[in-house]
Write a protein that holds these residues in place. Structure first.
Motif, mmCIF file in Angstrom:
data_model
loop_
_atom_site.group_PDB
_atom_site.id
_atom_site.type_symbol
_atom_site.label_atom_id
_atom_site.label_comp_id
_atom_site.label_asym_id
_atom_site.label_seq_id
_atom_site.Cartn_x
_atom_site.Cartn_y
_atom_site.Cartn_z
ATOM 1 N N ILE A 274 12.154 78.647 20.828
ATOM 2 C CA ILE A 274 12.638 77.482 21.796
ATOM 3 C C ILE A 274 13.432 76.461 20.715
ATOM 4 O O ILE A 274 13.093 76.154 19.763
ATOM 5 C CB ILE A 274 11.165 76.773 22.096
ATOM 6 C CG1 ILE A 274 10.359 77.665 23.057
ATOM 7 C CG2 ILE A 274 11.503 75.369 22.715
ATOM 8 C CD1 ILE A 274 9.017 77.061 23.601
ATOM 9 N N SER A 275 14.383 76.360 21.338
ATOM 10 C CA SER A 275 15.403 75.186 20.663
ATOM 11 C C SER A 275 15.121 73.963 21.377
ATOM 12 O O SER A 275 15.191 73.581 22.492
ATOM 13 C CB SER A 275 16.914 75.603 20.857
ATOM 14 O OG SER A 275 17.626 74.773 20.021
ATOM 15 N N PRO A 276 15.332 72.857 20.618
ATOM 16 C CA PRO A 276 15.516 71.408 21.308
ATOM 17 C C PRO A 276 16.582 71.215 21.974
ATOM 18 O O PRO A 276 17.006 70.278 22.603
ATOM 19 C CB PRO A 276 15.306 70.507 19.965
ATOM 20 C CG PRO A 276 15.922 71.251 18.765
ATOM 21 C CD PRO A 276 15.504 72.605 19.047
ATOM 22 N N LEU A 277 17.750 72.077 21.588
ATOM 23 C CA LEU A 277 19.182 72.039 22.291
ATOM 24 C C LEU A 277 19.235 72.799 23.352
ATOM 25 O O LEU A 277 18.874 73.923 23.323
ATOM 26 C CB LEU A 277 20.048 72.272 20.988
ATOM 27 C CG LEU A 277 20.261 71.373 19.846
ATOM 28 C CD1 LEU A 277 20.855 72.135 18.609
ATOM 29 C CD2 LEU A 277 20.526 70.212 20.097
ATOM 30 N N VAL B 71 9.249 66.857 23.949
ATOM 31 C CA VAL B 71 9.250 68.059 22.988
ATOM 32 C C VAL B 71 9.464 67.283 21.499
ATOM 33 O O VAL B 71 9.551 66.296 21.374
ATOM 34 C CB VAL B 71 10.829 68.642 22.992
ATOM 35 C CG1 VAL B 71 11.355 69.360 21.855
ATOM 36 C CG2 VAL B 71 11.065 69.417 24.109
ATOM 37 N N ALA B 72 8.737 67.971 20.534
ATOM 38 C CA ALA B 72 8.371 67.446 19.184
ATOM 39 C C ALA B 72 9.036 68.462 18.206
ATOM 40 O O ALA B 72 8.869 69.697 18.286
ATOM 41 C CB ALA B 72 7.042 67.120 18.897
ATOM 42 N N LEU C 293 8.297 72.177 19.296
ATOM 43 C CA LEU C 293 7.152 72.317 20.088
ATOM 44 C C LEU C 293 6.944 71.582 21.169
ATOM 45 O O LEU C 293 7.605 70.453 21.441
ATOM 46 C CB LEU C 293 5.822 71.846 19.018
ATOM 47 C CG LEU C 293 5.538 72.549 17.777
ATOM 48 C CD1 LEU C 293 4.826 71.601 16.799
ATOM 49 C CD2 LEU C 293 5.219 73.909 18.046
ATOM 50 N N VAL C 294 6.438 72.117 22.381
ATOM 51 C CA VAL C 294 6.441 71.283 23.631
ATOM 52 C C VAL C 294 4.902 71.022 23.577
ATOM 53 O O VAL C 294 4.111 71.774 23.809
ATOM 54 C CB VAL C 294 6.872 72.175 24.681
ATOM 55 C CG1 VAL C 294 6.916 71.690 26.181
ATOM 56 C CG2 VAL C 294 8.134 72.938 24.654
ATOM 57 N N ALA C 295 4.776 69.573 24.001
ATOM 58 C CA ALA C 295 3.371 68.885 24.189
ATOM 59 C C ALA C 295 3.396 68.537 25.605
ATOM 60 O O ALA C 295 4.226 68.217 26.231
ATOM 61 C CB ALA C 295 3.257 67.847 23.197
ATOM 62 N N THR D 229 12.485 63.884 23.636
ATOM 63 C CA THR D 229 12.430 64.600 22.445
ATOM 64 C C THR D 229 11.970 63.483 21.433
ATOM 65 O O THR D 229 12.450 62.397 21.162
ATOM 66 C CB THR D 229 13.635 65.251 22.255
ATOM 67 O OG1 THR D 229 13.807 66.291 22.960
ATOM 68 C CG2 THR D 229 13.354 66.032 20.735
ATOM 69 N N VAL D 230 11.224 63.885 20.463
ATOM 70 C CA VAL D 230 10.931 62.987 19.391
ATOM 71 C C VAL D 230 11.002 64.137 18.058
ATOM 72 O O VAL D 230 10.426 65.233 18.042
ATOM 73 C CB VAL D 230 9.479 62.490 19.286
ATOM 74 C CG1 VAL D 230 9.204 61.647 18.128
ATOM 75 C CG2 VAL D 230 9.227 61.620 20.611
#
Length: 170
Positions: free
Chosen positions: A116-119, A74-75, A60-62, A127-128
């Motif tokens: 959406i990937s955190p990578l 990013v979470a 998720l993008v906050a 990122t958390v």
């Protein structure tokens, strides 16, 4: 629905797979036919792949009141949980956090919502990752498109995203 799992070679060509391939990290790619009618992309992945939902993490993008990165962060939390926005704000040392507008999330990360990937994001954001990931041998995150997940050790996820781990899910 067809499911394919394999040791990865960057055959799907997403930035996330490109990053993983060059990282030296051990990972596994899981592809499946995405159902456009699925209510939850993450829960769909857990069900189709036969993986416990607490091991599948949604990205998720906050939007926060942080000055850095225009407040975007990013979470990553398990798909069967919700992001605790107050806990995320506390972890980041800000007053508030809210989910970012989907168009902003897509433009910033280079990925479509639901994939959406955190990578390998277009612009790496702070990122958390929810600390529950640390109790898993491996976790799954989006590989950069709907119907594509990658499985890797939580330590590799944290290292490759330069993430911190904190209690941000409820």
């Amino acid at each position: 629905m067809g499911v394919t799992s394999r040791r990865a070679r960057a055959s799907s060509g997403t930035p996330a797979l490109d990053l993983l391939t060059g990282s030296g990290a051990s990972f596994r790619v899981h592809e499946f036919e995405h159902d456009r009618g699925a209510a939850s992309f993450g829960m769909e992945a857990a069900e189709v792949l036969g993986v416990a939902p607490e091991r599948v993490f949604k990205t998720l993008v906050a939007q926060t009141d942080r000055a850095a990165d225009k407040g975007l962060v990013v979470a990553a939390v398990p798909v069967d949980k919700q992001l605790d926005l107050k806990a995320l704000a506390r972890e980041l040392g800000c007053k508030r956090a809210a989910l970012a507008d989907p168009a902003v999330a897509e433009r910033t990360t280079g990925y479509l919502v639901g994939g959406i990937s955190p990578l390998g994001q277009k612009r790496a954001l702070r990122t958390v990752v929810d600390e529950s990931a640390l109790s898993c041998e491996t976790v799954l995150v989006s590989g950069g498109r709907r119907g594509l997940d990658v499985e890797l050790a939580p330590a590799d996820l944290l290292r490759l995203t330069d993430a911190s781990a904190a209690s941000i899910a409820r």
